[in-house]
Structure formats: C-alpha cells, structure tokens
Write an enzyme that holds these catalytic residues in place. Sequence first.
Site, PDB file in Angstrom:
ATOM      1  N   GLN A  18      34.376  39.630  35.467  1.00  0.00           N
ATOM      2  CA  GLN A  18      35.563  39.337  36.257  1.00  0.00           C
ATOM      3  C   GLN A  18      35.314  38.198  37.253  1.00  0.00           C
ATOM      4  O   GLN A  18      34.165  37.882  37.574  1.00  0.00           O
ATOM      5  CB  GLN A  18      35.993  40.579  37.038  1.00  0.00           C
ATOM      6  CG  GLN A  18      36.463  41.733  36.166  1.00  0.00           C
ATOM      7  CD  GLN A  18      36.952  42.907  37.005  1.00  0.00           C
ATOM      8  OE1 GLN A  18      36.379  43.980  36.952  1.00  0.00           O
ATOM      9  NE2 GLN A  18      38.000  42.699  37.776  1.00  0.00           N
ATOM     10  N   HIS A  19      36.397  37.649  37.750  1.00  0.00           N
ATOM     11  CA  HIS A  19      36.449  36.819  38.961  1.00  0.00           C
ATOM     12  C   HIS A  19      35.924  35.391  38.858  1.00  0.00           C
ATOM     13  O   HIS A  19      36.255  34.558  39.701  1.00  0.00           O
ATOM     14  CB  HIS A  19      35.694  37.470  40.143  1.00  0.00           C
ATOM     15  CG  HIS A  19      35.946  38.921  40.343  1.00  0.00           C
ATOM     16  ND1 HIS A  19      37.199  39.409  40.597  1.00  0.00           N
ATOM     17  CD2 HIS A  19      35.103  39.991  40.325  1.00  0.00           C
ATOM     18  CE1 HIS A  19      37.111  40.736  40.731  1.00  0.00           C
ATOM     19  NE2 HIS A  19      35.857  41.112  40.560  1.00  0.00           N
ATOM     20  N   ASP A  48      35.777  42.948  32.268  1.00  0.00           N
ATOM     21  CA  ASP A  48      34.846  43.845  31.568  1.00  0.00           C
ATOM     22  C   ASP A  48      34.978  45.307  31.979  1.00  0.00           C
ATOM     23  O   ASP A  48      34.779  46.208  31.145  1.00  0.00           O
ATOM     24  CB  ASP A  48      33.390  43.365  31.674  1.00  0.00           C
ATOM     25  CG  ASP A  48      32.906  43.122  33.086  1.00  0.00           C
ATOM     26  OD1 ASP A  48      33.662  43.353  34.053  1.00  0.00           O
ATOM     27  OD2 ASP A  48      31.747  42.687  33.218  1.00  0.00           O
TER      28      ASP A  48
HETATM   29  O1  LIG Z   1      32.743  41.764  39.885  1.00  0.00           O
HETATM   30  C1  LIG Z   1      32.764  42.737  39.159  1.00  0.00           C
HETATM   31  C2  LIG Z   1      33.839  43.754  39.271  1.00  0.00           C
HETATM   32  O2  LIG Z   1      34.733  43.504  40.316  1.00  0.00           O
HETATM   33  C3  LIG Z   1      31.688  42.895  38.127  1.00  0.00           C
HETATM   34  O3  LIG Z   1      31.718  44.175  37.549  1.00  0.00           O
HETATM   35  C4  LIG Z   1      31.774  41.800  37.105  1.00  0.00           C
HETATM   36  O4  LIG Z   1      32.922  42.030  36.297  1.00  0.00           O
HETATM   37  C5  LIG Z   1      30.504  41.642  36.288  1.00  0.00           C
HETATM   38  O5  LIG Z   1      30.241  42.705  35.454  1.00  0.00           O
HETATM   39  P1  LIG Z   1      28.877  42.964  34.630  1.00  0.00           P
HETATM   40  O6  LIG Z   1      28.481  41.699  33.978  1.00  0.00           O
HETATM   41  O7  LIG Z   1      27.877  43.493  35.574  1.00  0.00           O
HETATM   42  O8  LIG Z   1      29.282  44.015  33.617  1.00  0.00           O
END
Ligand SMILES: O=C(CO)[C@@H](O)[C@H](O)COP(=O)(O)O
EC number: 2.7.1.17
Length: 483
Positions: free
Chosen positions: A71-72, A239
């Site tokens: 995300q983000h 994700d």
């Molecule tokens: O920033 C967040 C949720 O807000 C994280 O969960 C990212 O989405 C990255 O996820 P992973 O790569 O650790 O699964």
Amino acid sequence: MPLVAGVDSSTQSCKVVVRDAETGALVRQGRAPHPEGTEVDPYAWWDALLAAIDAAGGLADVAAVAVGGQQHGMVCLDEAGQVVRPALLWNDTRSAGAAQDLIAEAGGGEAGRRFWAEATGSVPVASFTATKLRWLARHEPANADRVAAVCLPHDWLTWRLAGAPGLAALRTDRGDASGTGYWSPRTGEYRLDLLERAFGRRLVVPTVLGPAESAGLLDPAALAGAAAGRALLGPGTGDNAAAALGVGAGPGDVVVSIGTSGTVFAVADTPAADATGAVAGFADATGRYLPLVCTLNAARVLDAAATMLGVGHDELSELALAGPPGADGLVMVPYLEGERTPDRPTATGALHGLTLGNATPAHLARAAVEGMLCALADGLDALIAQGATARRIILVGGGARSAAVRRIAPQVFGRPVVVPPPGEYVADGAARQAAWVALGGATPPAWTIGDTEEYAAEPVSAVRERYAQARDLFVDRAGTAAG
Ligand SMILES: O=C(CO)[C@@H](O)[C@H](O)COP(=O)(O)O
Ligand SMILES: Nc1ncnc2c1ncn2[C@@H]1O[C@H](COP(=O)(O)OP(=O)(O)O)[C@@H](O)[C@H]1O
C-alpha cells in the site's frame, strides 16, 4: 476449468499464483525478489513481475488477472506516463515532518487529527501517499513540477499490464485508494482538495473501480515475450485487503499478518475514524471496510535477531522456544526501522533488562519474538477499542512460518490463533478477485483455504506488562535520548 492469476507485489518480492477460478485449486506459481530499500524504481517491480509470471508458467491460459500490492507507495508519472523519480514506499519515513505539518495546518493536535480521521478515515503518518507528495513538493520542486499523475504500486502495475494506455486509463480500487490520504472510505469519493493541500495543485488520479469491476484487458505485447492472452484485468487492491480476501476473513475475524510490515486488521461493515491515529480506517476489497493497525517492524525483526545470533530461521525458532516466557526480564523494543504505530518515525530498537542471567542466545531469540508480538498485541487492543470483535485470530505472512511465532503468539495475544497452511494469501486474494471479475456474481467465488491449525496457550500477562514498561525507552536515530 477457467484459470485466473493473482499477483502479490509486496515489499520484498513478487509472487504470482495461477488457480482454478471455480474451485480455487492451486495450479502453478512463481516468484521473484524485489530490491532492498525504501525508495525503489517501479521498473524493478515490473521486471520482478515479468520474472514471476515466467516462473509461474505464463498467463496464456488465464481468463483474468488481478494485482495486490504494497500500500501507499508514491508512483509519480509525467504527462507522457514516464516515472518521474523512484517510488517512496510505505516504510520510508522521510515524510514524517510533512505528516506533522498536515495535521498542524488542519488545526493541530486533537482537532487536526480528528479533521483528517473524519475526512479520510485515517490520521496522516509518513506511510501515506499524501505526506510523500508534500515531501516531494517541498524537497524536490523540479521533480514536483514534472508530475502529472500520482498512483500506487498496484495501480501502476495494472496499468502497465494493460499496455500503459495513457494517464486517463489509470485504475485503482477502494482498498488501495483508502491509503492515500486523499480519498474518503465513508463517501467513496476523492478529496482532491486535500491532495491539493498536500501537493500545492491537483493531479490526475486513478479512477476508483468497484470490487468486481474490470480494469480492462491484458495487453500481451506489454509482457515482453512472456506468454499471455487477452485476459480481463481485475481492479487489484492493497496487499492487506487482498489477504483478507485470500483467507476469507469474515465478521469476528482479526487477521494478523507478519510480513515486512506487521498488520492487524478486521473486515467491518462501517468505516472507522480513529482520531488517535492508531487505527487506519481503510476500505476492503469487497465493498466493506478494513480498520487496520500497521507496524514497520515484523518479520525483519526475526531476520535481524537471526543475523545477530548467526543462525537461520529454524534455529532462531528453536532458541526462542527454549527460552523462558518473558525471557527472564529481557525485553526487545523492536523499532529497527523507526515505528509507525506507535508514531515514532525516528526511533531505534532497544534491549532492556539485560542481566548476566539472561545474556544467552535463547533469551535474545525469545525477546525478539515477544517484542515483535507485543507491538502487534498493542495493535490488537487498539483495533478492539475501535469496536472490532476478535472471535478468531488468523496468523499469516512470512513470519507465521516460524514455529516460535505460532506458539508464542497465543501467550502474548491472550487468545488462541488459527494458522492456515503456509501460502501466499495476498496473491490468493488477488486471484480470488480475478475469479470474481471473470465469473461475475454478487460475491466472490467460495474458495476454501485448506486445513487450519489452532495454537492455544495460557496467556502470560507478565510479558506485555514488562513490554509496556520498556516500549517508550529508546534513543532516536540522531542519538538523542527520547524516553
Ligand atoms: O503500509 C502498510 C499497511 O498500511 C503495509 O502493510 C504495506 O502494505 C506493506 O505490506 P507488506 O509488504 O509488509 O505485506
Ligand atoms: N520460517 C521463517 N521464520 C521467520 N521469518 C520468516 C520465515 N520464512 C520467511 N520469513 C520472513 O518473512 C518475510 C517475508 O514475508 P512476506 O509475508 O512474504 O513479506 P512481504 O509480503 O512484506 O514481502 C522475510 O523477512 C522472511 O525472512
């Protein structure tokens, strides 16, 4: 038997699964690594996606594909659709000051946090795209001037799979849009006024699709020789929303994901707006909501402990299980990458309570597992304080492969945990979304996840009590005592 593909373009790697659309049975899969760092050229994700598709035997026979992604991350494109600068990822903390500024400009303190929570479901932290845009506008004005559109990692990959057909063709979904800081889960609308407040002007943003709406067709020519047909593209999602879909999370379920990030989240029927900032009020991938707590330090705390001890993951797990609950007072505060929840972007990790008696590999391994889990248990408390019900805790992510994590989690969480078979639940959730797009219907197809294992243990409240004494004691990256 139509086939579908799901992609997990996450922080450390790209995974592709090909599954039967109707039954969900796994047919084949592939993966490829991502580069290290919190600033990454999006073309490295594209190359990894192509390699993972190849390793999964290509996409020539799939009816639909969907992409789940970290995300983000801020992907900035110019008028011609070229990437302006490497993407800043969710775990890049350079925009922490920008987050503070955005809160201050909205009234500061409680009022500023409440403004953002009500407008976007979440209080800005360095992870969110809006703060990264502010950072770019302030620190790289020449790059900022070239930006015509902003999108997220999964939006960009979906767009590339469609052949990158112009900025107006960018698509996203509710789940990932809700992590930008300029989209409201409550109204389902962009807040382009807030994007403008962050960046100084408005930008092209992806159209937000419904949960089973198609983002167009895969362009086989885009795949640089990898086998592919004209499959439907799903909207994709973030994700965590994909993982919720992958494990089939429902009311009363709390998912704890131990990947690069640690996340604790639930599927909810109403949007959250937590002005403390602990719980982010995201949307999910089914038309509902996904209140979520995220830490920056999860599986990599285990990686770091294994490195410190000079062992692999299996031995780290054995050591941790050989150590006593509470590690005889040794506590690891796991802020190795700074921290997001609690909001400590400049913090570093710490070991507290070291004595001659607990200075052993087993105690250190135990303290690492417990410290990482205590931070997630604090997140679970915050989620419950916002109204979530935790009848079942589902443990997923790379860290759930550790026997020590699975067995110590119920002691720390004070509840049993359910562990699905080892798998790629983000990619599976994306595949399930692709199947929904291909097959149609009001709900995603009913896939099952196989036999889960339940881990139960007596809660050891002393572990969290000791952690609560230690969690505010650390030095920041500049070396200044902060607690
Ligand atoms: O920033 C967040 C949720 O807000 C994280 O969960 C990212 O989405 C990255 O996820 P992973 O790569 O650790 O699964
Ligand atoms: N058996 C294990 N014990 C502990 N950690 C593990 C184990 N297997 C994998 N990991 C860790 O899990 C992480 C990858 O998990 P994953 O959920 O794929 O992360 P992400 O989705 O953020 O890329 C890596 O840091 C890896 O070292």
